[in-house]
Design a protein around this motif. Structure first.
Motif, PDB file in Angstrom:
ATOM      1  N   GLY A   1       1.777  -0.584  -4.619  1.00  0.00           N
ATOM      2  CA  GLY A   1       1.529  -1.933  -5.096  1.00  0.00           C
ATOM      3  C   GLY A   1       2.757  -2.792  -5.273  1.00  0.00           C
ATOM      4  O   GLY A   1       2.648  -3.948  -5.662  1.00  0.00           O
TER       5      GLY A   1
ATOM      6  N   ILE B   1      -1.487   4.375 -10.860  1.00  0.00           N
ATOM      7  CA  ILE B   1      -2.288   3.616  -9.909  1.00  0.00           C
ATOM      8  C   ILE B   1      -3.210   4.577  -9.171  1.00  0.00           C
ATOM      9  O   ILE B   1      -2.740   5.484  -8.486  1.00  0.00           O
ATOM     10  CB  ILE B   1      -1.389   2.878  -8.882  1.00  0.00           C
ATOM     11  CG1 ILE B   1      -0.388   1.972  -9.571  1.00  0.00           C
ATOM     12  CG2 ILE B   1      -2.231   2.128  -7.865  1.00  0.00           C
ATOM     13  CD1 ILE B   1      -0.986   0.811 -10.297  1.00  0.00           C
ATOM     14  N   THR B   2      -4.498   4.389  -9.327  1.00  0.00           N
ATOM     15  CA  THR B   2      -5.482   5.177  -8.589  1.00  0.00           C
ATOM     16  C   THR B   2      -6.308   4.194  -7.781  1.00  0.00           C
ATOM     17  O   THR B   2      -7.277   3.638  -8.260  1.00  0.00           O
ATOM     18  CB  THR B   2      -6.388   5.980  -9.533  1.00  0.00           C
ATOM     19  OG1 THR B   2      -5.565   6.739 -10.399  1.00  0.00           O
ATOM     20  CG2 THR B   2      -7.295   6.918  -8.757  1.00  0.00           C
ATOM     21  N   ASN B   3      -5.879   3.990  -6.570  1.00  0.00           N
ATOM     22  CA  ASN B   3      -6.511   3.026  -5.693  1.00  0.00           C
ATOM     23  C   ASN B   3      -6.773   3.729  -4.374  1.00  0.00           C
ATOM     24  O   ASN B   3      -5.889   4.403  -3.848  1.00  0.00           O
ATOM     25  CB  ASN B   3      -5.576   1.820  -5.509  1.00  0.00           C
ATOM     26  CG  ASN B   3      -6.218   0.692  -4.760  1.00  0.00           C
ATOM     27  OD1 ASN B   3      -7.227   0.854  -4.084  1.00  0.00           O
ATOM     28  ND2 ASN B   3      -5.613  -0.472  -4.863  1.00  0.00           N
ATOM     29  N   GLU B   4      -7.932   3.591  -3.833  1.00  0.00           N
ATOM     30  CA  GLU B   4      -8.262   4.262  -2.581  1.00  0.00           C
ATOM     31  C   GLU B   4      -7.331   3.840  -1.447  1.00  0.00           C
ATOM     32  O   GLU B   4      -7.072   4.609  -0.538  1.00  0.00           O
ATOM     33  CB  GLU B   4      -9.715   3.996  -2.189  1.00  0.00           C
ATOM     34  CG  GLU B   4     -10.712   4.702  -3.079  1.00  0.00           C
ATOM     35  CD  GLU B   4     -10.483   6.205  -3.151  1.00  0.00           C
ATOM     36  OE1 GLU B   4     -10.263   6.847  -2.108  1.00  0.00           O
ATOM     37  OE2 GLU B   4     -10.510   6.744  -4.267  1.00  0.00           O
ATOM     38  N   GLU B   5      -6.798   2.628  -1.494  1.00  0.00           N
ATOM     39  CA  GLU B   5      -5.890   2.180  -0.454  1.00  0.00           C
ATOM     40  C   GLU B   5      -4.559   2.932  -0.515  1.00  0.00           C
ATOM     41  O   GLU B   5      -3.879   3.075   0.474  1.00  0.00           O
ATOM     42  CB  GLU B   5      -5.638   0.675  -0.573  1.00  0.00           C
ATOM     43  CG  GLU B   5      -6.862  -0.151  -0.279  1.00  0.00           C
ATOM     44  CD  GLU B   5      -6.639  -1.627  -0.513  1.00  0.00           C
ATOM     45  OE1 GLU B   5      -5.571  -1.999  -1.028  1.00  0.00           O
ATOM     46  OE2 GLU B   5      -7.533  -2.396  -0.168  1.00  0.00           O
ATOM     47  N   GLN B   6      -4.175   3.420  -1.708  1.00  0.00           N
ATOM     48  CA  GLN B   6      -2.925   4.149  -1.851  1.00  0.00           C
ATOM     49  C   GLN B   6      -3.093   5.651  -1.630  1.00  0.00           C
ATOM     50  O   GLN B   6      -2.132   6.395  -1.756  1.00  0.00           O
ATOM     51  CB  GLN B   6      -2.311   3.923  -3.240  1.00  0.00           C
ATOM     52  CG  GLN B   6      -1.385   2.751  -3.289  1.00  0.00           C
ATOM     53  CD  GLN B   6      -2.073   1.475  -3.707  1.00  0.00           C
ATOM     54  OE1 GLN B   6      -3.126   1.498  -4.313  1.00  0.00           O
ATOM     55  NE2 GLN B   6      -1.493   0.354  -3.376  1.00  0.00           N
ATOM     56  N   SER B   7      -4.277   6.120  -1.314  1.00  0.00           N
ATOM     57  CA  SER B   7      -4.505   7.560  -1.204  1.00  0.00           C
ATOM     58  C   SER B   7      -3.804   8.171   0.004  1.00  0.00           C
ATOM     59  O   SER B   7      -3.542   9.362   0.019  1.00  0.00           O
ATOM     60  CB  SER B   7      -5.999   7.857  -1.148  1.00  0.00           C
ATOM     61  OG  SER B   7      -6.565   7.308   0.017  1.00  0.00           O
TER      62      SER B   7
ATOM     63  N   LYS C   1       0.835  -1.200   0.000  1.00  0.00           N
ATOM     64  CA  LYS C   1       0.000   0.000   0.000  1.00  0.00           C
ATOM     65  C   LYS C   1       0.872   1.253   0.000  1.00  0.00           C
ATOM     66  O   LYS C   1       0.562   2.225  -0.677  1.00  0.00           O
ATOM     67  CB  LYS C   1      -0.921   0.002   1.215  1.00  0.00           C
ATOM     68  CG  LYS C   1      -2.046  -0.995   1.109  1.00  0.00           C
ATOM     69  CD  LYS C   1      -2.888  -1.008   2.358  1.00  0.00           C
ATOM     70  CE  LYS C   1      -3.937  -2.098   2.288  1.00  0.00           C
ATOM     71  NZ  LYS C   1      -4.701  -2.201   3.529  1.00  0.00           N
TER      72      LYS C   1
END
Length: 147
Positions: free
Chosen positions: A30, A94-100, A26
Motif C-alpha cells: 500500500g 494489511i490483509t488485502n487480497e490484492e497484496q496476497s 500492491k
C-alpha cells in the motif's frame, strides 16, 4: 485529458479512484517505493532474520511507521510488533487480497518520499551454503576418479 465516459464513472464507483503506481502499491503493502526505509521479505519475517536491521532502522527513523503483511501468520509478526512498540513506532497489519501475491512481509515507511537507494536487506550466506559452493563441480570429481 479526455472526458470521462459512463464506463469510467462505473469503474470508479465500483473499485474506487485509480491511484498512481497502483502495481507498486500492491507490491509494497500500500505504499510507494520512494517512501520506504526498509523492506523485509516474508521469509525474513518468518525466520526473524533482519530484526537487527529493522531495530536499527527504527532507532534512526523514529517518525516512520511499520506495515506488516497480514498473510504472514501472527506468531511470526510478534517480534516486529514488539520492536515497533519498544520504539513507539505506529504499526498496522494489511490483509488485502490484492497484496496476497507479494513476497513482502513488512515495510518500514514514511508518509512522504525519502528516496532511499538500498531498501532491501542483503543476507549473508550461512556456513552450509558456503561449504556447498566451495565443493568442486561434479565433473571435477569424476575426472579425479580416472587419474
Amino acid at each position: 485529458m479526455s472526458k470521462k465516459d459512463v464506463d469510467d464513472y462505473l469503474t470508479e464507483g465500483m473499485y474506487g479512484t485509480r491511484l498512481p503506481k497502483d502495481n507498486e502499491r500492491k507490491q509494497f503493502l500500500g505504499t510507494l517505493r520512494e517512501r520506504i526505509v526498509l523492506v523485509l521479505t516474508k521469509g525474513q519475517v518468518m525466520s526473524n532474520k533482519g530484526l537487527e536491521a529493522l531495530e536499527q532502522a527504527m532507532k534512526d527513523n523514529p517518525k516512520s511507521k511499520l506495515i506488516i503483511n497480514g498473510h504472514v501468520s501472527y506468531r511470526f509478526q510478534k517480534e516486529e510488533k514488539a520492536l515497533a512498540n519498544k520504539y513507539n513506532i505506529e504499526h498496522s497489519t494489511i490483509t488485502n487480497e490484492e497484496q496476497s501475491d507479494t513476497d513482502i512481509g513488512a515495510v518500514l515507511t514514511y508518509d512522504y518520499a525519502i528516496d532511499k537507494e538500498q531498501i532491501f536487506i542483503q543476507e549473508e550466506p550461512n556456513q552450509e551454503e558456503l561449504k556447498h559452493d566451495a565443493s568442486p563441480p561434479i565433473l571435477s570429481k569424476i575426472k579425479n576418479w580416472f587419474k
